[in-house]
Scaffold this active site. Structure first.
Site, PDB file in Angstrom:
ATOM      1  N   GLU A  90       0.924  -1.326  -0.088  1.00 31.26           N
ATOM      2  CA  GLU A  90      -0.019   0.139   0.105  1.00 31.26           C
ATOM      3  C   GLU A  90       0.847   1.328  -0.143  1.00 31.26           C
ATOM      4  OE1 GLU A  90      -3.384  -1.736   3.362  1.00 31.26           O
ATOM      5  OE2 GLU A  90      -1.732  -0.347   3.816  1.00 31.26           O
ATOM      6  N   CYS A 110       5.236  -6.842   7.824  1.00 32.83           N
ATOM      7  CA  CYS A 110       6.058  -6.230   8.745  1.00 32.83           C
ATOM      8  C   CYS A 110       6.286  -7.377   9.946  1.00 32.83           C
ATOM      9  CB  CYS A 110       5.500  -5.009   9.751  1.00 32.83           C
ATOM     10  SG  CYS A 110       6.842  -4.291  10.520  1.00 32.83           S
ATOM     11  N   CYS A 114       4.020  -4.715  16.473  1.00 36.01           N
ATOM     12  CA  CYS A 114       3.547  -3.628  17.279  1.00 36.01           C
ATOM     13  C   CYS A 114       1.873  -3.953  17.705  1.00 36.01           C
ATOM     14  CB  CYS A 114       3.564  -2.109  16.717  1.00 36.01           C
ATOM     15  SG  CYS A 114       5.553  -1.818  16.617  1.00 36.01           S
ATOM     16  N   GLU A 161       9.399  -1.963   8.275  1.00 39.92           N
ATOM     17  CA  GLU A 161      10.261  -1.349   9.316  1.00 39.92           C
ATOM     18  C   GLU A 161      11.402  -0.779   8.423  1.00 39.92           C
ATOM     19  OE1 GLU A 161      10.780   0.407  12.190  1.00 39.92           O
ATOM     20  OE2 GLU A 161      12.803   0.570  11.443  1.00 39.92           O
ATOM     21  N   SER A 192      10.996   6.816   9.287  1.00 37.72           N
ATOM     22  CA  SER A 192      10.268   6.477  10.714  1.00 37.72           C
ATOM     23  C   SER A 192      10.609   5.256  11.058  1.00 37.72           C
ATOM     24  CB  SER A 192       8.758   6.637  10.305  1.00 37.72           C
ATOM     25  OG  SER A 192       8.064   6.466  11.683  1.00 37.72           O
ATOM     26  N   SER A 215       9.114   6.101  16.318  1.00 35.96           N
ATOM     27  CA  SER A 215       7.892   5.587  16.965  1.00 35.96           C
ATOM     28  C   SER A 215       8.055   5.350  18.539  1.00 35.96           C
ATOM     29  CB  SER A 215       7.399   4.600  15.998  1.00 35.96           C
ATOM     30  OG  SER A 215       7.032   5.013  14.892  1.00 35.96           O
ATOM     31  N   HIS A 217       5.527   5.971  21.537  1.00 34.73           N
ATOM     32  CA  HIS A 217       4.042   5.594  21.776  1.00 34.73           C
ATOM     33  C   HIS A 217       4.029   5.240  23.404  1.00 34.73           C
ATOM     34  CE1 HIS A 217       3.630   5.515  17.538  1.00 34.73           C
ATOM     35  NE2 HIS A 217       3.985   4.503  17.344  1.00 34.73           N
ATOM     36  N   CYS A 334      -1.974   1.983   8.525  1.00 36.10           N
ATOM     37  CA  CYS A 334      -1.028   1.076   8.020  1.00 36.10           C
ATOM     38  C   CYS A 334      -1.330  -0.148   7.665  1.00 36.10           C
ATOM     39  CB  CYS A 334       0.450   1.141   8.758  1.00 36.10           C
ATOM     40  SG  CYS A 334       0.961   2.879   9.185  1.00 36.10           S
TER      41      CYS A 334
HETATM   42  N1  SAH Z   1       7.999   0.826  11.180  1.00 36.45           N
HETATM   43  C1  SAH Z   1       8.058   2.158  11.091  1.00 36.45           C
HETATM   44  C2  SAH Z   1       7.352   2.870  10.144  1.00 36.45           C
HETATM   45  C3  SAH Z   1       5.975   2.318   9.850  1.00 36.45           C
HETATM   46  S1  SAH Z   1       4.718   2.665  10.968  1.00 36.45           S
HETATM   47  C4  SAH Z   1       7.736   2.610  12.244  1.00 36.45           C
HETATM   48  O1  SAH Z   1       7.291   2.090  13.536  1.00 36.45           O
HETATM   49  O2  SAH Z   1       7.952   4.025  12.708  1.00 36.45           O
HETATM   50  C5  SAH Z   1       4.472   4.368  10.544  1.00 36.45           C
HETATM   51  C6  SAH Z   1       3.924   5.119  12.019  1.00 36.45           C
HETATM   52  O3  SAH Z   1       2.427   4.613  12.078  1.00 36.45           O
HETATM   53  C7  SAH Z   1       4.378   4.546  13.147  1.00 36.45           C
HETATM   54  O4  SAH Z   1       4.476   5.874  14.148  1.00 36.45           O
HETATM   55  C8  SAH Z   1       3.346   3.673  13.702  1.00 36.45           C
HETATM   56  O5  SAH Z   1       3.450   3.429  15.027  1.00 36.45           O
HETATM   57  C9  SAH Z   1       2.043   4.406  13.010  1.00 36.45           C
HETATM   58  N2  SAH Z   1       0.697   3.683  13.097  1.00 36.45           N
HETATM   59  C10 SAH Z   1       0.802   2.320  13.166  1.00 36.45           C
HETATM   60  N3  SAH Z   1      -0.639   1.774  12.921  1.00 36.45           N
HETATM   61  C11 SAH Z   1      -1.248   2.938  13.315  1.00 36.45           C
HETATM   62  C12 SAH Z   1      -2.773   3.458  13.309  1.00 36.45           C
HETATM   63  N4  SAH Z   1      -3.596   2.226  13.389  1.00 36.45           N
HETATM   64  N5  SAH Z   1      -3.234   4.576  13.745  1.00 36.45           N
HETATM   65  C13 SAH Z   1      -2.354   5.548  13.769  1.00 36.45           C
HETATM   66  N6  SAH Z   1      -0.868   5.395  13.545  1.00 36.45           N
HETATM   67  C14 SAH Z   1      -0.407   4.135  13.231  1.00 36.45           C
END
Ligand code: SAH
Length: 347
Positions: A90, A110, A114, A161, A192, A215, A217, A334
């Site tokens: 995507e 991935c 998470c 990632e 990111s 990231s 969180h 994502c």
């Molecule tokens: N793996 C990398 C890049 C991909 S995720 C990373 O972790 O940064 C990109 C961002 O989108 C990350 O900050 C991730 O935590 C966030 N993300 C993932 N799922 C999400 C969701 N359902 N709503 C909002 N942000 C989300």
């Protein structure tokens, strides 16, 4: 088969040398790809016919095709592409007042796991090549050009990632950043990561001007480990130490991404704890509204609580932004569109 978009300019020059060609041919090909937006080798009329023939035999052109496109009311567009081996990825296009931003995927699925993220619903199948990332941009760039726009910003924040696919991501960034490529400024490119410490350290040493987003969180290891398994491998103090070293090396402002999850990481005490962690760093916190994913039971923090969290950060000396939601009425989180597509495939 490799795609022609896989090659950075130096790699293209090397390839020309291997074919007994002068190195300026590489820039010619680059110009056909990224300036004139050729869609086939045949169009490259200033190349010798024999070279065109060789390229056709050795390289594929665009390594993806569009399967589905969803456009939200706010015009956020999500593209589902099929790769040459049939796998799907995507890409998202967002329209901001500061320009058009494209969010690219860096892997098929991935492995970071998470718990709040839809991408992990489908484990990593493979890394994307540099060309498969570049092709995501090229597809959308072509579309935008027809309307008089261009891709202004690129964020490597789609599925995958990026620091688990480091070399290909770096090649991709090099190509879109190159003056002979798309010439997207380094400061308009953001990578990111969920916090893969050795790669953050490697990246710091390269002194590249791309933006780095982390990231986070969670404000502490205990909660972070619940949300992000990567925190077991790279605890908070190691992560922060690597980021401090990055800042010393690069003098670039860091972004910390913090998704607000209702009742999980959005309390006043957690805001204070987060502020204590970030204060004094050359960094700001990007508070992100959560895009709910059916499967996992997390919910979005309401607007009042989000604003309150933001206020606490600011009052405690940490700069923050509170992002608004985009593409709420489509599967914009994502991995959501892809996960739905794969499920439909299987049923
Ligand atoms: N793996 C990398 C890049 C991909 S995720 C990373 O972790 O940064 C990109 C961002 O989108 C990350 O900050 C991730 O935590 C966030 N993300 C993932 N799922 C999400 C969701 N359902 N709503 C909002 N942000 C989300």
């Amino acid at each position: 088969m490799k795609s022609i978009y896989d090659l950075t300019l130096p790699q293209m020059e090397e390839m020309m040398a291997e074919h007994g060609q002068k190195s300026y041919r590489a820039k010619q090909i680059y110009s056909w790809l990224y300036r004139k937006k050729a869609v086939s080798f045949e169009e490259m009329t200033d190349l010798p016919a024999s070279l065109i023939e060789q390229l056709k035999n050795e390289y594929e052109f665009l390594p993806l095709r569009l399967l589905e496109k969803q456009v939200a009311r706010d015009l956020t567009a999500k593209y589902l592409f099929e790769l040459s081996d049939g796998m799907t990825i995507e890409t998202v296009l967002m329209h901001f007042n500061f320009g058009k931003s494209v969010c690219v995927s860096s892997q098929v699925g991935c492995n970071m796991g998470c718990t709040f993220c839809a991408s992990g619903l489908l484990k990593k199948q493979r890394d994307l090549t540099a060309g498969e990332m570049t092709a995501q941009i090229m597809y959308i760039q072509r579309e935008l050009e027809q309307e008089g726009y261009r891709v202004d910003n690129v964020v490597v924040m789609g599925t995958g990632e990026p620091f688990d696919n480091y070399d290909n991501v770096m090649d991709f960034c090099k190509t879109i950043n190159s003056d002979h490529g798309l010439a997207i400024g380094a400061r308009h490119i953001t990578i990111s990561t969920c916090g893969i410490v050795p790669k953050i350290r490697a990246f710091a040493q390269e002194h590249l001007q791309y933006n780095l987003a982390i990231s986070l969180h969670a404000p502490n290891d205990e909660l972070r480990r619940q949300l992000m398994p990567v925190a077991h491998a790279y605890p908070m103090d190691e992560l922060m130490k690597a980021l401090d070293d990055y800042s010393v090396e690069n003098h670039r402002r860091l972004t910390f991404e913090y998704i607000l999850l209702k009742g999980v990481n959005d309390s006043d005490a957690q805001a204070v704890e987060l502020a204590d962690l970030i204060r004094g760093k050359n960094a700001y916190v990007n508070l992100i509204p959560y895009n709910e994913v059916d499967e996992n039971g997390y919910h979005t923090t309401d607007d009042r609580t989000a604003l309150h969290f933001y206020d606490i950060l600011m009052k405690h000396g940490v700069k923050a932004t509170l992002r608004t939601k985009h593409g709420e009425d489509i599967d914009a989180a994502c991995g959501q569109l892809r996960a739905r597509h794969e499920r439909a495939d299987k049923s």
